[in-house]
Design a protein around this motif. Structure first.
Motif, PDB file in Angstrom:
ATOM      1  N   PHE A  81      13.558   8.822  -7.028  1.00 39.73           N
ATOM      2  CA  PHE A  81      13.806   7.940  -8.166  1.00 39.73           C
ATOM      3  C   PHE A  81      14.687   6.796  -7.682  1.00 39.73           C
ATOM      4  CE2 PHE A  81      16.085   6.384 -11.833  1.00 39.73           C
ATOM      5  CZ  PHE A  81      15.219   6.529 -12.909  1.00 39.73           C
ATOM      6  N   GLY A  82      14.211   5.579  -7.819  1.00 34.87           N
ATOM      7  CA  GLY A  82      14.946   4.429  -7.303  1.00 34.87           C
ATOM      8  C   GLY A  82      16.246   4.156  -8.040  1.00 34.87           C
ATOM      9  N   ILE A  83      17.318   3.982  -7.266  1.00 32.22           N
ATOM     10  CA  ILE A  83      18.598   3.582  -7.869  1.00 32.22           C
ATOM     11  C   ILE A  83      19.004   2.199  -7.359  1.00 32.22           C
ATOM     12  CG2 ILE A  83      19.340   5.978  -8.191  1.00 32.22           C
ATOM     13  CD1 ILE A  83      21.242   5.587  -5.792  1.00 32.22           C
ATOM     14  N   SER A  84      18.148   1.579  -6.549  1.00 31.57           N
ATOM     15  CA  SER A  84      18.333   0.250  -5.958  1.00 31.57           C
ATOM     16  C   SER A  84      19.540   0.222  -5.016  1.00 31.57           C
ATOM     17  CB  SER A  84      18.443  -0.833  -7.030  1.00 31.57           C
ATOM     18  OG  SER A  84      19.730  -0.851  -7.611  1.00 31.57           O
ATOM     19  N   ASP A  85      19.766  -0.932  -4.421  1.00 32.30           N
ATOM     20  CA  ASP A  85      20.865  -1.061  -3.448  1.00 32.30           C
ATOM     21  C   ASP A  85      21.765  -2.237  -3.816  1.00 32.30           C
ATOM     22  OD1 ASP A  85      19.136  -3.098  -2.922  1.00 32.30           O
ATOM     23  OD2 ASP A  85      18.948  -2.708  -0.769  1.00 32.30           O
ATOM     24  N   GLU A  86      22.079  -2.337  -5.092  1.00 34.06           N
ATOM     25  CA  GLU A  86      22.882  -3.454  -5.589  1.00 34.06           C
ATOM     26  C   GLU A  86      24.379  -3.203  -5.393  1.00 34.06           C
ATOM     27  OE1 GLU A  86      21.521  -6.316  -6.775  1.00 34.06           O
ATOM     28  OE2 GLU A  86      19.585  -5.446  -6.245  1.00 34.06           O
ATOM     29  N   PHE A  87      24.773  -3.082  -4.144  1.00 29.06           N
ATOM     30  CA  PHE A  87      26.189  -2.875  -3.853  1.00 29.06           C
ATOM     31  C   PHE A  87      26.596  -3.750  -2.670  1.00 29.06           C
ATOM     32  CE2 PHE A  87      23.664   0.332  -1.648  1.00 29.06           C
ATOM     33  CZ  PHE A  87      24.110   0.224  -0.344  1.00 29.06           C
ATOM     34  N   LYS A  88      27.878  -4.034  -2.596  1.00 27.88           N
ATOM     35  CA  LYS A  88      28.399  -4.858  -1.515  1.00 27.88           C
ATOM     36  C   LYS A  88      28.587  -4.024  -0.256  1.00 27.88           C
ATOM     37  CE  LYS A  88      30.836  -7.951  -4.708  1.00 27.88           C
ATOM     38  NZ  LYS A  88      32.158  -8.469  -5.151  1.00 27.88           N
ATOM     39  N   LYS A  89      28.637  -4.680   0.856  1.00 30.93           N
ATOM     40  CA  LYS A  89      28.803  -4.001   2.133  1.00 30.93           C
ATOM     41  C   LYS A  89      30.028  -3.091   2.109  1.00 30.93           C
ATOM     42  CE  LYS A  89      28.970  -4.887   7.103  1.00 30.93           C
ATOM     43  NZ  LYS A  89      28.993  -5.924   8.169  1.00 30.93           N
ATOM     44  N   GLY A  90      29.809  -1.863   2.561  1.00 29.19           N
ATOM     45  CA  GLY A  90      30.906  -0.897   2.614  1.00 29.19           C
ATOM     46  C   GLY A  90      31.138  -0.147   1.318  1.00 29.19           C
ATOM     47  N   GLN A  91      30.316  -0.458   0.281  1.00 28.25           N
ATOM     48  CA  GLN A  91      30.513   0.161  -1.035  1.00 28.25           C
ATOM     49  C   GLN A  91      29.429   1.186  -1.387  1.00 28.25           C
ATOM     50  OE1 GLN A  91      33.269  -0.486  -3.044  1.00 28.25           O
ATOM     51  NE2 GLN A  91      33.919  -1.472  -1.145  1.00 28.25           N
ATOM     52  N   GLN A  92      28.667   1.612  -0.387  1.00 27.59           N
ATOM     53  CA  GLN A  92      27.527   2.494  -0.676  1.00 27.59           C
ATOM     54  C   GLN A  92      27.949   3.801  -1.347  1.00 27.59           C
ATOM     55  OE1 GLN A  92      24.562   3.025   2.405  1.00 27.59           O
ATOM     56  NE2 GLN A  92      24.188   5.150   1.803  1.00 27.59           N
ATOM     57  N   VAL A  93      28.970   4.456  -0.813  1.00 26.89           N
ATOM     58  CA  VAL A  93      29.384   5.755  -1.356  1.00 26.89           C
ATOM     59  C   VAL A  93      29.860   5.626  -2.799  1.00 26.89           C
ATOM     60  CG1 VAL A  93      31.035   7.656  -1.153  1.00 26.89           C
ATOM     61  CG2 VAL A  93      29.935   6.736   0.898  1.00 26.89           C
ATOM     62  N   SER A  94      30.691   4.625  -3.061  1.00 28.36           N
ATOM     63  CA  SER A  94      31.193   4.445  -4.420  1.00 28.36           C
ATOM     64  C   SER A  94      30.073   4.042  -5.375  1.00 28.36           C
ATOM     65  CB  SER A  94      32.320   3.407  -4.451  1.00 28.36           C
ATOM     66  OG  SER A  94      31.869   2.167  -3.964  1.00 28.36           O
ATOM     67  N   TYR A  95      29.068   3.335  -4.866  1.00 28.77           N
ATOM     68  CA  TYR A  95      27.924   2.947  -5.692  1.00 28.77           C
ATOM     69  C   TYR A  95      27.090   4.184  -6.064  1.00 28.77           C
ATOM     70  CZ  TYR A  95      23.435   0.817  -6.964  1.00 28.77           C
ATOM     71  OH  TYR A  95      22.277   0.458  -7.618  1.00 28.77           O
ATOM     72  N   VAL A  96      26.758   4.981  -5.056  1.00 26.54           N
ATOM     73  CA  VAL A  96      25.931   6.166  -5.283  1.00 26.54           C
ATOM     74  C   VAL A  96      26.638   7.157  -6.205  1.00 26.54           C
ATOM     75  CG1 VAL A  96      24.954   8.212  -4.158  1.00 26.54           C
ATOM     76  CG2 VAL A  96      24.617   5.959  -3.137  1.00 26.54           C
ATOM     77  N   LEU A  97      27.948   7.316  -6.005  1.00 27.06           N
ATOM     78  CA  LEU A  97      28.723   8.253  -6.825  1.00 27.06           C
ATOM     79  C   LEU A  97      29.300   7.586  -8.074  1.00 27.06           C
ATOM     80  CD1 LEU A  97      30.576  10.302  -4.060  1.00 27.06           C
ATOM     81  CD2 LEU A  97      28.547  10.956  -5.367  1.00 27.06           C
ATOM     82  N   GLY A  98      28.909   6.346  -8.301  1.00 28.78           N
ATOM     83  CA  GLY A  98      29.354   5.635  -9.492  1.00 28.78           C
ATOM     84  C   GLY A  98      28.396   5.855 -10.650  1.00 28.78           C
ATOM     85  N   GLU A  99      28.833   5.468 -11.844  1.00 25.97           N
ATOM     86  CA  GLU A  99      28.009   5.638 -13.031  1.00 25.97           C
ATOM     87  C   GLU A  99      27.074   4.448 -13.222  1.00 25.97           C
ATOM     88  OE1 GLU A  99      30.132   6.780 -16.511  1.00 25.97           O
ATOM     89  OE2 GLU A  99      31.010   8.548 -15.548  1.00 25.97           O
ATOM     90  N   TRP A 100      26.033   4.655 -14.009  1.00 24.20           N
ATOM     91  CA  TRP A 100      25.035   3.624 -14.260  1.00 24.20           C
ATOM     92  C   TRP A 100      25.650   2.425 -14.967  1.00 24.20           C
ATOM     93  CZ3 TRP A 100      20.569   4.848 -11.943  1.00 24.20           C
ATOM     94  CH2 TRP A 100      20.269   6.194 -11.742  1.00 24.20           C
TER      95      TRP A 100
END
Length: 206
Positions: A150-169
């Motif tokens: 299920f696509g969650i896209s990659d709309e995060f800034k460099k170095g913010q992947q973990v906080s993006y994935v574990l962040g809320e919608w």
């Protein structure tokens, strides 16, 4: 009486049609702090089915389980409680316990490389850097099992992947999510009823 003998012989030759059984494993992390995070979309999709069908989750070994009967099929819905990195432990246990073949397994996960809400179902593949799939592949000793991304896209800034994935919608995502959850639930039902190829043709990219 020859016709009767022939009738019984024919019945003996006809293969039995046992009830088909499937394991649908939605991946995520247990705990209230993870409920509405992007990484828990696997849990959320299975929760949708449970809600739609009036089922209930039961505490079981290595996770929460709900059993769903659908037109002669039995679906074992599984939300592992092992945390994402050890998802394969629960999946392997329930495959073995229920004697379910790998082709009747569907692992539901999030995917950063797909636009938000887009469905991509495949018969096999690499783990794509996803820790839940990585552990599943390790413990099943195979990458050949169906998976639902299920696509969650990659709309995060460099170095913010973990906080993006574990962040809320985000608000826009929350507004669109109910329809996407319904579509995902339909795809899972289609997988068990019509098979992988038909499901991929109907739902991939949708």
């Amino acid at each position: 009486m020859k016709w009767l003998t022939n009738l019984f012989a024919k019945k003996e030759q006809e293969p039995l049609d046992p009830m088909k059984k499937f394991l649908i494993a939605g991946l995520g992390n247990p705990g209230a702090e993870y409920v509405n995070t992007r990484h828990n979309i696997g849990f959320k999709i299975l929760d949708r089915i449970v809600q739609q069908e009036g089922l209930s989750w039961q505490v079981a070994k290595l996770g929460m389980v709900a059993e769903y009967k659908l037109k002669g099929r039995t679906l074992i819905l599984l939300k592992p409680n092992t945390y994402m990195n050890l998802s394969g432990k629960a999946i392997k246990y329930w495959l073995d316990k229920e004697n379910i073949p790998k082709e009747n397994l569907l692992v539901v996960t999030d995917d950063l490389n797909i636009p938000f809400g887009t469905i991509r179902i495949k018969a096999k593949g690499t783990d794509g850097g996803h820790n839940g799939l990585k552990n599943t592949q390790l413990l099943l000793n195979s990458s050949e099992y169906p998976r639902f991304r299920f696509g969650i896209s990659d709309e995060f800034k460099k170095g913010q992947q973990v906080s993006y994935v574990l962040g809320e919608w985000g608000d826009d995502e929350k507004a669109k999510l109910p329809e996407r959850l319904d579509k995902s639930a339909d795809a899972i039902r289609e997988f068990t009823l019509s098979g992988l190829a038909n499901t991929m043709s109907t739902f991939n990219g949708k």
